[in-house]
Design an enzyme around this catalytic site. Structure first.
Site, PDB file in Angstrom:
ATOM      1  N   SER A  50       0.844  -1.202   0.000  1.00 19.14           N
ATOM      2  CA  SER A  50       0.000   0.000   0.000  1.00 19.14           C
ATOM      3  C   SER A  50       0.875   1.246   0.000  1.00 19.14           C
ATOM      4  O   SER A  50       1.973   1.251   0.574  1.00 19.14           O
ATOM      5  CB  SER A  50      -0.850  -0.029   1.265  1.00 19.14           C
ATOM      6  OG  SER A  50      -1.430   1.228   1.483  1.00 19.14           O
ATOM      7  N   LYS A  69       2.087  -3.590   6.576  1.00 18.45           N
ATOM      8  CA  LYS A  69       2.530  -3.556   5.171  1.00 18.45           C
ATOM      9  C   LYS A  69       4.038  -3.294   5.098  1.00 18.45           C
ATOM     10  O   LYS A  69       4.740  -3.891   4.271  1.00 18.45           O
ATOM     11  CB  LYS A  69       1.759  -2.480   4.385  1.00 18.45           C
ATOM     12  CG  LYS A  69       0.281  -2.785   4.221  1.00 18.45           C
ATOM     13  CD  LYS A  69       0.022  -4.056   3.419  1.00 18.45           C
ATOM     14  CE  LYS A  69      -1.435  -4.432   3.346  1.00 18.45           C
ATOM     15  NZ  LYS A  69      -1.681  -5.752   2.774  1.00 18.45           N
ATOM     16  N   TYR A 116      -2.119  -1.158  10.758  1.00 23.08           N
ATOM     17  CA  TYR A 116      -2.336  -1.670   9.391  1.00 23.08           C
ATOM     18  C   TYR A 116      -1.156  -1.280   8.502  1.00 23.08           C
ATOM     19  O   TYR A 116      -0.572  -2.114   7.800  1.00 23.08           O
ATOM     20  CB  TYR A 116      -3.645  -1.103   8.816  1.00 23.08           C
ATOM     21  CG  TYR A 116      -3.722  -1.206   7.312  1.00 23.08           C
ATOM     22  CD1 TYR A 116      -4.015  -2.405   6.690  1.00 23.08           C
ATOM     23  CD2 TYR A 116      -3.465  -0.086   6.501  1.00 23.08           C
ATOM     24  CE1 TYR A 116      -4.057  -2.500   5.311  1.00 23.08           C
ATOM     25  CE2 TYR A 116      -3.508  -0.172   5.122  1.00 23.08           C
ATOM     26  CZ  TYR A 116      -3.803  -1.378   4.529  1.00 23.08           C
ATOM     27  OH  TYR A 116      -3.836  -1.466   3.165  1.00 23.08           O
TER      28      TYR A 116
HETATM   29  C1  UD1 Z   1      -5.860   4.604   3.382  1.00 22.75           C
HETATM   30  C2  UD1 Z   1      -4.470   4.347   2.881  1.00 22.75           C
HETATM   31  C3  UD1 Z   1      -4.478   3.201   1.933  1.00 22.75           C
HETATM   32  C4  UD1 Z   1      -5.134   2.009   2.570  1.00 22.75           C
HETATM   33  C5  UD1 Z   1      -6.552   2.395   2.919  1.00 22.75           C
HETATM   34  C6  UD1 Z   1      -7.256   1.225   3.575  1.00 22.75           C
HETATM   35  C7  UD1 Z   1      -3.128   6.369   2.775  1.00 22.75           C
HETATM   36  C8  UD1 Z   1      -2.720   7.530   1.966  1.00 22.75           C
HETATM   37  N1  UD1 Z   1      -3.948   5.516   2.186  1.00 22.75           N
HETATM   38  O1  UD1 Z   1      -6.561   5.166   2.321  1.00 22.75           O
HETATM   39  O2  UD1 Z   1      -3.175   2.864   1.584  1.00 22.75           O
HETATM   40  O3  UD1 Z   1      -5.105   0.909   1.728  1.00 22.75           O
HETATM   41  O4  UD1 Z   1      -6.512   3.468   3.836  1.00 22.75           O
HETATM   42  O5  UD1 Z   1      -8.532   1.603   3.984  1.00 22.75           O
HETATM   43  O6  UD1 Z   1      -2.739   6.192   3.895  1.00 22.75           O
HETATM   44  N2  UD1 Z   1     -12.927  10.715   3.301  1.00 22.75           N
HETATM   45  C9  UD1 Z   1     -13.936  11.638   3.579  1.00 22.75           C
HETATM   46  N3  UD1 Z   1     -15.132  11.174   4.038  1.00 22.75           N
HETATM   47  C10 UD1 Z   1     -15.368   9.836   4.227  1.00 22.75           C
HETATM   48  C11 UD1 Z   1     -14.337   8.906   3.919  1.00 22.75           C
HETATM   49  C12 UD1 Z   1     -13.119   9.389   3.469  1.00 22.75           C
HETATM   50  O7  UD1 Z   1     -13.756  12.839   3.426  1.00 22.75           O
HETATM   51  O8  UD1 Z   1     -16.469   9.478   4.658  1.00 22.75           O
HETATM   52  C13 UD1 Z   1     -11.644  11.221   2.802  1.00 22.75           C
HETATM   53  C14 UD1 Z   1     -10.479  10.883   3.714  1.00 22.75           C
HETATM   54  O9  UD1 Z   1     -10.330  11.863   4.709  1.00 22.75           O
HETATM   55  C15 UD1 Z   1      -9.331  10.841   2.713  1.00 22.75           C
HETATM   56  C16 UD1 Z   1      -9.982  10.393   1.397  1.00 22.75           C
HETATM   57  O10 UD1 Z   1     -11.374  10.606   1.580  1.00 22.75           O
HETATM   58  O11 UD1 Z   1      -8.814  12.108   2.548  1.00 22.75           O
HETATM   59  C17 UD1 Z   1      -9.752   8.940   1.075  1.00 22.75           C
HETATM   60  O12 UD1 Z   1     -10.075   8.169   2.228  1.00 22.75           O
HETATM   61  P1  UD1 Z   1     -10.166   6.583   2.205  1.00 22.75           P
HETATM   62  O13 UD1 Z   1     -11.023   6.132   1.103  1.00 22.75           O
HETATM   63  O14 UD1 Z   1     -10.504   6.126   3.593  1.00 22.75           O
HETATM   64  O15 UD1 Z   1      -8.709   6.117   1.831  1.00 22.75           O
HETATM   65  P2  UD1 Z   1      -7.293   6.549   2.460  1.00 22.75           P
HETATM   66  O16 UD1 Z   1      -7.444   6.916   3.876  1.00 22.75           O
HETATM   67  O17 UD1 Z   1      -6.655   7.487   1.525  1.00 22.75           O
END
Ligand code: UD1
Length: 339
Positions: free
Chosen positions: A128, A157, A153
């Site tokens: 990841s 990795k 987590y």
């Molecule tokens: C993270 C990890 C990724 C991992 C994944 C597993 C990083 C950069 N990425 O992904 O490697 O495999 O977790 O779950 O560390 N968001 C909102 N509202 C929501 C949900 C998410 O605003 O309800 C935003 C988050 O704040 C983030 C983005 O959307 O900025 C993506 O979030 P998400 O889909 O959870 O993935 P990552 O956290 O990037």
């Protein structure tokens, strides 16, 4: 030409695993799937069978169960293994770190032991971009150092990659693929993501909100140092992630003994959370109830891939753009909810 590869896919009923099984089979590979179905459902295997028109050689096995794995390896001559089976919830890993280390690191060690006994040397590992933490330079390339992991987590990795780099020295040939943010679903809508409970990840939350299963999406923070203040990520269609694994097998087949390398698996395009929300509304025509909320702890501000290394080594390119990825995610959600 028919391939002679026989690929064992662990976690093949999962989100990325199932899409990879489809791509492998469509490229002519023979595939065997193991999955403990603890966080996945057999209906996904049926979806793969419907897409490919082929019965899947499926075994309900936990990758911590070395006896069952041994038996499976004795009955088959696998040419390579793709190891997806792992827990993937950042939040849950903070609450249950031991179970994350046991499951994610333990299953890799068990699998490697069995592979060694049966002299199966080729392994593709699901890593990841979380291994980078908040990188100093963006787009991030593979030479960036691992930062202290934000969660157990992420730590699993990093540890798994370190183990693999070491064991490669005793004869394994290993590729780690560092996934950025896989989204979307197979264009057929026969397979896709099945989040457990309330989704943590953005796109399943978006599609469930659009389907009125959730009342409102909260965008976690609009005060980051980005163009619109929301976090920036590299969202990649899951079928593009899957097709890179097919290329990775070909790539490993060409390597000498004792091989280890890691590759970014992303589009190279940074997209903000708000841009994604707007794109979803544009391509689906569905109105999305959302509001801005506080930052989520542990989120990195901005990360997207420099994918040059994988382009060059594998000859791989993405096929789908953000709009198509979101449309496929929405079509899958509609199918699940009978909308
Ligand atoms: C993270 C990890 C990724 C991992 C994944 C597993 C990083 C950069 N990425 O992904 O490697 O495999 O977790 O779950 O560390 N968001 C909102 N509202 C929501 C949900 C998410 O605003 O309800 C935003 C988050 O704040 C983030 C983005 O959307 O900025 C993506 O979030 P998400 O889909 O959870 O993935 P990552 O956290 O990037």
């Amino acid at each position: 030409m028919k391939s002679t590869n026989h690929v064992l896919v662990t976690g093949g009923a999962g989100y990325i695993g199932s899409h990879t099984v489809v791509e492998l089979m469509e490229a002519g590979n023979k595939v065997t799937v193991v999955d403990n179905l603890e966080r996945s459902e057999y209906k996904i295997i049926e979806g793969v069978e419907a897409i490919t028109g082929t019965k899947i050689d499926f075994h309900k096995i936990d990758c911590l169960d070395s006896e069952s794995l041994n038996q499976l390896f004795s009955q088959n001559k696998f040419s390579s293994v793709i190891h997806f089976a792992a827990f993937k919830s950042v939040n849950e890993s903070v609450v249950k770190p031991l179970s994350y280390y046991k499951n994610n690191v333990g299953s890799l060690i068990t699998l490697l032991d069995v592979m060694k006994v049966h002299q199966v040397k080729d392994l593709i590992f699901s890593s990841s971009c979380t291994v980078y933490g908040q990188p100093d330079h963006i787009p991030v390339d593979e030479s960036a150092p691992f930062k202290k992991a934000e969660s157990p987590y992420g730590s699993t990795k990093q540890v798994c990659e370190q183990i693999l780099e070491e064991v490669a020295k005793e004869g394994f040939r290993v590729v780690s693929l560092r996934y950025f943010n896989p989204i979307g679903a197979h264009p057929s809508s026969l397979i896709g993501e099945l989040p457990i409970g309330v989704p943590n990840n953005l796109v399943p939350y978006v599609t469930q909100t659009a389907a009125k299963v959730r009342e409102k999406l909260t965008v976690f923070g609009d005060d980051y140092d980005t163009s619109d203040g929301s976090c920036v990520r590299d969202f990649i269609h899951v079928s593009d992630v899957a097709s890179a694994h097919v290329k990775a097998i070909d790539y490993l087949n060409k390597q000498k003994e004792n091989f280890y390398d890691a590759f970014n698996l992303g589009t190279g395009i940074g997209v903000s959370v708000l841009e994604l929300v707007k794109k979803f509304i544009e391509v689906t025509g569905v109105n999305l109830n959302y509001s801005i909320g506080p930052r989520r702890s542990g989120d990195v501000e901005k990360v997207y891939a420099d994918p040059k290394k994988i382009h060059h080594a594998f000859g791989w390119q993405t096929k789908y753009d953000l709009g198509q990825s979101l449309l496929h995610a929405w079509q899958w959600e509609k199918k699940l909810r009978n909308i």
